[in-house]
Scaffold this active site. Sequence first.
Site, PDB file in Angstrom:
ATOM      1  N   GLY A 197       4.809  -0.401  -3.910  1.00  0.00           N
ATOM      2  CA  GLY A 197       3.791   0.251  -3.099  1.00  0.00           C
ATOM      3  C   GLY A 197       2.992   1.245  -3.910  1.00  0.00           C
ATOM      4  O   GLY A 197       3.069   1.296  -5.137  1.00  0.00           O
ATOM      5  N   HIS A 198       2.224   2.060  -3.189  1.00  0.00           N
ATOM      6  CA  HIS A 198       1.329   3.031  -3.827  1.00  0.00           C
ATOM      7  C   HIS A 198       1.857   4.460  -3.721  1.00  0.00           C
ATOM      8  O   HIS A 198       1.119   5.402  -3.961  1.00  0.00           O
ATOM      9  CB  HIS A 198      -0.072   2.950  -3.205  1.00  0.00           C
ATOM     10  CG  HIS A 198      -0.746   1.634  -3.411  1.00  0.00           C
ATOM     11  ND1 HIS A 198      -1.984   1.334  -2.876  1.00  0.00           N
ATOM     12  CD2 HIS A 198      -0.365   0.519  -4.095  1.00  0.00           C
ATOM     13  CE1 HIS A 198      -2.331   0.100  -3.211  1.00  0.00           C
ATOM     14  NE2 HIS A 198      -1.365  -0.410  -3.951  1.00  0.00           N
ATOM     15  N   GLY A 199       3.132   4.614  -3.331  1.00  0.00           N
ATOM     16  CA  GLY A 199       3.724   5.945  -3.304  1.00  0.00           C
ATOM     17  C   GLY A 199       3.551   6.646  -1.970  1.00  0.00           C
ATOM     18  O   GLY A 199       3.286   6.028  -0.937  1.00  0.00           O
TER      19      GLY A 199
ATOM     20  N   ASP B 210       0.869  -1.184   0.000  1.00  0.00           N
ATOM     21  CA  ASP B 210       0.000   0.000   0.000  1.00  0.00           C
ATOM     22  C   ASP B 210       0.900   1.226   0.000  1.00  0.00           C
ATOM     23  O   ASP B 210       2.001   1.182  -0.522  1.00  0.00           O
ATOM     24  CB  ASP B 210      -0.947  -0.036   1.201  1.00  0.00           C
ATOM     25  CG  ASP B 210      -2.267   0.661   0.927  1.00  0.00           C
ATOM     26  OD1 ASP B 210      -2.236   1.860   0.591  1.00  0.00           O
ATOM     27  OD2 ASP B 210      -3.331   0.037   1.033  1.00  0.00           O
TER      28      ASP B 210
END
Length: 259
Positions: free
Chosen positions: A156-158, A134
């Site tokens: 991940g999502h940054g 995430d």
Amino acid sequence: MVMQLKGQLLASTHLEAYTQNWIDFQYINGLVISGGGIFNGQGASAWPHNQCPKTRICKLLPVNLVFSFVTNATISGISSINSKLFHFQIFESRDITLDSIRISAPGDSPNTDGIHIADSTNIQVTNSVIGTGDDCISIGPGCTNLTILNVACGPGHGISVGSLGKNANEKDVNGLAVRKCTFTGTTNGLRIKTWPSSPARLQATGFLFEDIIMNNVYNPIIIDQNYCPYANCPETVILLVKIKDIKFRNITGPLPLQL
């Protein structure tokens, strides 16, 4: 209060053993955590039980490390791996530095945010490596004066601000500096996400993103004011979260090879 972890500390894999989270630090003024050890959440057996990506009403799994109402803390040189939910959660705290932290979970592990910060002031994350399923770092409502410096993110999502505006009585996010960070193989780089038809009227303001390198990032910069990850979302969109004074400077792709 000083805590030194040397070696590896293993969380129980039995969900019934937890009242809420794994390790909680609460109401402490002056905290030092170091030692070079590893907090291993052993989350793989719990991830299939996480229904939160699918529905708003869900049971939260345990967070590895939670800091609530903590002031003047330094957390350095430790690792967190395979948390069942977030690895670090910081809430209603101030003047905390996280330095030389390593966080790791598989890219497909649900809701394993590296560091989640909410309702906190003067938080610094520096010189760290984060790869999860995430957000590497997620910033919730009520945060002021946050600094993220020299962080390597991926998978991940940054680094995300939000989501904002999901709940009533949320507070503004004011003052964020993200500098000299590198994103590699992430779905997003720098993201701001707000809910449509928010029950709260708030704003996100005073952000600086500077000297950022993106390597194979699907959405390098994304501002999503219609964020809703569920199947049933509002048809009528009323934007009540204001986004202003956001600066992006020197956001680049990978440097070319020198032959």
